[in-house]
Design a protein around this motif. Structure first.
Motif, PDB file in Angstrom:
ATOM      1  N   ASN A  13     -85.531  46.580 -46.645  1.00 52.96           N
ATOM      2  CA  ASN A  13     -84.649  45.418 -46.773  1.00 52.96           C
ATOM      3  C   ASN A  13     -84.473  44.707 -45.438  1.00 52.96           C
ATOM      4  N   ASN A  14     -84.254  45.462 -44.366  1.00 52.14           N
ATOM      5  CA  ASN A  14     -83.975  44.851 -43.068  1.00 52.14           C
ATOM      6  C   ASN A  14     -85.202  44.138 -42.501  1.00 52.14           C
ATOM      7  N   LEU A  15     -86.369  44.710 -42.729  1.00 51.09           N
ATOM      8  CA  LEU A  15     -87.595  44.051 -42.283  1.00 51.09           C
ATOM      9  C   LEU A  15     -87.800  42.740 -43.047  1.00 51.09           C
ATOM     10  N   ALA A  16     -87.466  42.774 -44.329  1.00 47.92           N
ATOM     11  CA  ALA A  16     -87.559  41.551 -45.140  1.00 47.92           C
ATOM     12  C   ALA A  16     -86.586  40.487 -44.641  1.00 47.92           C
ATOM     13  N   VAL A  17     -85.377  40.901 -44.255  1.00 52.75           N
ATOM     14  CA  VAL A  17     -84.395  39.956 -43.706  1.00 52.75           C
ATOM     15  C   VAL A  17     -84.961  39.273 -42.460  1.00 52.75           C
ATOM     16  N   LEU A  18     -85.575  40.065 -41.587  1.00 54.06           N
ATOM     17  CA  LEU A  18     -86.179  39.512 -40.375  1.00 54.06           C
ATOM     18  C   LEU A  18     -87.242  38.475 -40.723  1.00 54.06           C
ATOM     19  N   TYR A  19     -88.120  38.814 -41.652  1.00 56.16           N
ATOM     20  CA  TYR A  19     -89.180  37.881 -42.039  1.00 56.16           C
ATOM     21  C   TYR A  19     -88.593  36.604 -42.640  1.00 56.16           C
ATOM     22  N   LEU A  21     -85.678  35.232 -41.944  1.00 55.78           N
ATOM     23  CA  LEU A  21     -85.103  34.437 -40.867  1.00 55.78           C
ATOM     24  C   LEU A  21     -86.176  33.734 -40.041  1.00 55.78           C
ATOM     25  N   GLN A  22     -87.361  34.297 -40.014  1.00 52.57           N
ATOM     26  CA  GLN A  22     -88.488  33.693 -39.298  1.00 52.57           C
ATOM     27  C   GLN A  22     -89.258  32.695 -40.168  1.00 52.57           C
ATOM     28  N   GLY A  23     -88.822  32.544 -41.424  1.00 54.45           N
ATOM     29  CA  GLY A  23     -89.532  31.654 -42.334  1.00 54.45           C
ATOM     30  C   GLY A  23     -90.796  32.260 -42.909  1.00 54.45           C
ATOM     31  N   ARG A  24     -90.957  33.573 -42.783  1.00 52.85           N
ATOM     32  CA  ARG A  24     -92.175  34.250 -43.273  1.00 52.85           C
ATOM     33  C   ARG A  24     -91.889  34.778 -44.692  1.00 52.85           C
ATOM     34  N   TYR A  25     -91.740  33.830 -45.622  1.00 53.21           N
ATOM     35  CA  TYR A  25     -91.241  34.164 -46.950  1.00 53.21           C
ATOM     36  C   TYR A  25     -92.204  35.021 -47.756  1.00 53.21           C
ATOM     37  N   ARG A  26     -93.496  34.739 -47.631  1.00 53.03           N
ATOM     38  CA  ARG A  26     -94.470  35.500 -48.426  1.00 53.03           C
ATOM     39  C   ARG A  26     -94.483  36.976 -48.010  1.00 53.03           C
ATOM     40  N   GLY A 212     -89.067  28.816 -31.772  1.00 54.53           N
ATOM     41  CA  GLY A 212     -90.471  28.470 -31.604  1.00 54.53           C
ATOM     42  C   GLY A 212     -90.804  27.161 -32.281  1.00 54.53           C
ATOM     43  N   ASP A 213     -91.970  26.621 -31.970  1.00 54.51           N
ATOM     44  CA  ASP A 213     -92.370  25.313 -32.497  1.00 54.51           C
ATOM     45  C   ASP A 213     -92.737  25.355 -33.976  1.00 54.51           C
ATOM     46  N   GLU A 214     -93.113  26.524 -34.482  1.00 50.67           N
ATOM     47  CA  GLU A 214     -93.563  26.607 -35.870  1.00 50.67           C
ATOM     48  C   GLU A 214     -92.537  27.353 -36.734  1.00 50.67           C
ATOM     49  N   HIS A 215     -91.489  26.652 -37.060  1.00 51.21           N
ATOM     50  CA  HIS A 215     -90.426  27.199 -37.905  1.00 51.21           C
ATOM     51  C   HIS A 215     -89.951  26.078 -38.809  1.00 51.21           C
ATOM     52  N   GLN A 216     -89.557  26.422 -40.022  1.00 49.45           N
ATOM     53  CA  GLN A 216     -89.190  25.382 -40.976  1.00 49.45           C
ATOM     54  C   GLN A 216     -87.970  24.591 -40.516  1.00 49.45           C
ATOM     55  N   ASP A 217     -87.063  25.206 -39.746  1.00 49.86           N
ATOM     56  CA  ASP A 217     -85.911  24.461 -39.243  1.00 49.86           C
ATOM     57  C   ASP A 217     -86.338  23.385 -38.246  1.00 49.86           C
ATOM     58  N   ALA A 247     -96.878  18.075 -41.840  1.00 50.82           N
ATOM     59  CA  ALA A 247     -97.932  19.055 -41.540  1.00 50.82           C
ATOM     60  C   ALA A 247     -97.352  20.448 -41.346  1.00 50.82           C
ATOM     61  N   LEU A 248     -96.218  20.528 -40.658  1.00 53.48           N
ATOM     62  CA  LEU A 248     -95.598  21.830 -40.403  1.00 53.48           C
ATOM     63  C   LEU A 248     -95.061  22.440 -41.692  1.00 53.48           C
ATOM     64  N   ARG A 249     -94.464  21.629 -42.537  1.00 50.38           N
ATOM     65  CA  ARG A 249     -93.949  22.140 -43.805  1.00 50.38           C
ATOM     66  C   ARG A 249     -95.079  22.647 -44.697  1.00 50.38           C
ATOM     67  N   ARG A 250     -96.170  21.906 -44.748  1.00 49.35           N
ATOM     68  CA  ARG A 250     -97.304  22.376 -45.561  1.00 49.35           C
ATOM     69  C   ARG A 250     -97.831  23.703 -45.032  1.00 49.35           C
ATOM     70  N   LYS A 251     -97.909  23.825 -43.731  1.00 48.16           N
ATOM     71  CA  LYS A 251     -98.430  25.049 -43.136  1.00 48.16           C
ATOM     72  C   LYS A 251     -97.523  26.235 -43.419  1.00 48.16           C
ATOM     73  N   LEU A 252     -96.216  26.028 -43.314  1.00 50.21           N
ATOM     74  CA  LEU A 252     -95.260  27.132 -43.427  1.00 50.21           C
ATOM     75  C   LEU A 252     -94.860  27.425 -44.866  1.00 50.21           C
ATOM     76  N   LEU A 253     -94.783  26.387 -45.691  1.00 46.95           N
ATOM     77  CA  LEU A 253     -94.176  26.526 -47.021  1.00 46.95           C
ATOM     78  C   LEU A 253     -95.167  26.351 -48.166  1.00 46.95           C
ATOM     79  N   GLY A 254     -96.369  25.860 -47.856  1.00 47.18           N
ATOM     80  CA  GLY A 254     -97.325  25.567 -48.919  1.00 47.18           C
ATOM     81  C   GLY A 254     -97.150  24.152 -49.431  1.00 47.18           C
ATOM     82  N   ASP A 255     -98.081  23.711 -50.254  1.00 46.70           N
ATOM     83  CA  ASP A 255     -98.107  22.319 -50.715  1.00 46.70           C
ATOM     84  C   ASP A 255     -97.119  22.020 -51.832  1.00 46.70           C
TER      85      ASP A 255
END
Length: 316
Positions: A13-19, A21-26, A212-217, A247-255
């Motif tokens: 659970n805690n590792l998932a929380v970290l991911y 928060l980093q926008g690493r949803y998958r 960092g520069d590559e985050h959904q926020d 471009a950043l949203r597509r990269k991080l979140l998908g189309d």
């Protein structure tokens, strides 16, 4: 402890929380699902840790715009927490806060508002007036008011949230950046551009530094600053930022993510302002397709894009 132990579930659970928060949803989702399954297997269906896993999974679905999946899981988590912990517990307040956020994302403001008010009152009662959760809930409620054009109600909540967050967490924290962004958004809606711009820039710089520069926020802040520039007629500056955000949203979140649709819509509106109608039409069509599939035909965002597309075609 072996593979089947409550502490293993907690670590998953805690590792998932970290991911998350980093926008690493998958990467977060399978860990949340494993943790939930393991907790149910070891602790039974009616346990606070199971409710926590349900809540966390629902939050993840919300960030992915998977609202139809998120809502029943949030409701289940809230009901279980009330059953196990009573009506006056911080975890119950958290579920109320998260459900308000979900309804806000969906444009269901009349449903969101009472949940946010309940959450704020409960956090203040249980945790005191000076707590990060209170500041977060002030932010949430202020956004609900902003989206309903209740600006005089939203502004004092955001100012209180900003002061409280800085006091509790320091000047360099993602929550400070988020509150700066929300206050800038409010000023932008009111046409107070000279007040909004420095707040947007502060928020963007702080998010880049911390996340960092590559985050959904970061993408959200780029989009919002571009929106301000468009409102001011600074089209070349706006276009550059809108394209970067897309471009950043597509990269991080998908189309297929709702935020990608927002980027399509915003860029389309900019092109309309510039008389670039064929480019705008294509972008509106892409935005409408995503909104219809993600939010439904009757959502305010869907309706707004549909009308913009119809107006454009009538003009052509």
């Amino acid at each position: 402890l072996g593979d089947e132990h409550p502490d293993v579930a907690t670590s998953l659970n805690n590792l998932a929380v970290l991911y998350r928060l980093q926008g690493r949803y998958r990467e977060a989702e399978p860990l949340y699902i494993q943790a939930l399954a393991l907790r149910r297997n070891l602790l039974g269906d009616e346990h606070p840790d199971v409710a926590t896993s349900l809540n966390n999974l629902a939050v993840l679905y919300s960030f992915q715009s998977r609202y139809s999946e998120a809502e029943p899981v949030h409701i289940q988590a809230l009901a279980l927490r009330r059953q196990l912990l009573g009506d006056e517990h911080p975890d119950v307040a958290e579920s109320l806060h998260n459900l308000a956020g979900l309804y806000n994302y969906q444009g269901r403001y009349s449903e969101a508002e009472p949940f946010a008010i309940q959450a704020l009152a409960l956090f203040r009662k249980l945790l005191g007036k000076e707590h990060p959760f209170v500041a977060q809930t002030l932010n949430n409620l202020a956004l609900i008011y902003s989206f309903q054009s209740k600006y005089s109600e939203a502004e004092p909540l955001l100012i209180e949230a900003l002061e409280l967050t800085r006091k509790l967490l320091g000047d360099e924290h993602p929550d400070v950046a988020q509150t700066l962004n929300n206050l800038a958004l409010l000023y932008n809606y009111q046409g107070r551009y000279s007040e909004a711009e420095p707040l947007y820039i502060q928020a963007l710089e702080l998010k880049r530094k911390l996340l960092g520069d590559e985050h959904q926020d970061v993408a959200t802040n780029l989009n919002n600053l571009a929106y301000l520039y468009r409102d001011q007629g600074r089209y070349s500056e706006a276009e550059t930022l809108f394209i970067k955000a897309l471009a950043l949203r597509r990269k991080l979140l998908g189309d297929e993510h709702e935020n990608v649709a927002h980027s399509f819509k915003n860029l389309a509106a900019l092109y309309c302002d510039q008389g670039r109608y064929s480019e705008a039409e294509l972008l509106y069509m892409q935005a409408l397709d995503i909104f219809e599939r993600r939010l439904g035909a009757n959502h305010p965002n869907t309706a707004a894009v549909r009308k913009s597309l119809e107006d454009l075609r009538d003009f052509l």
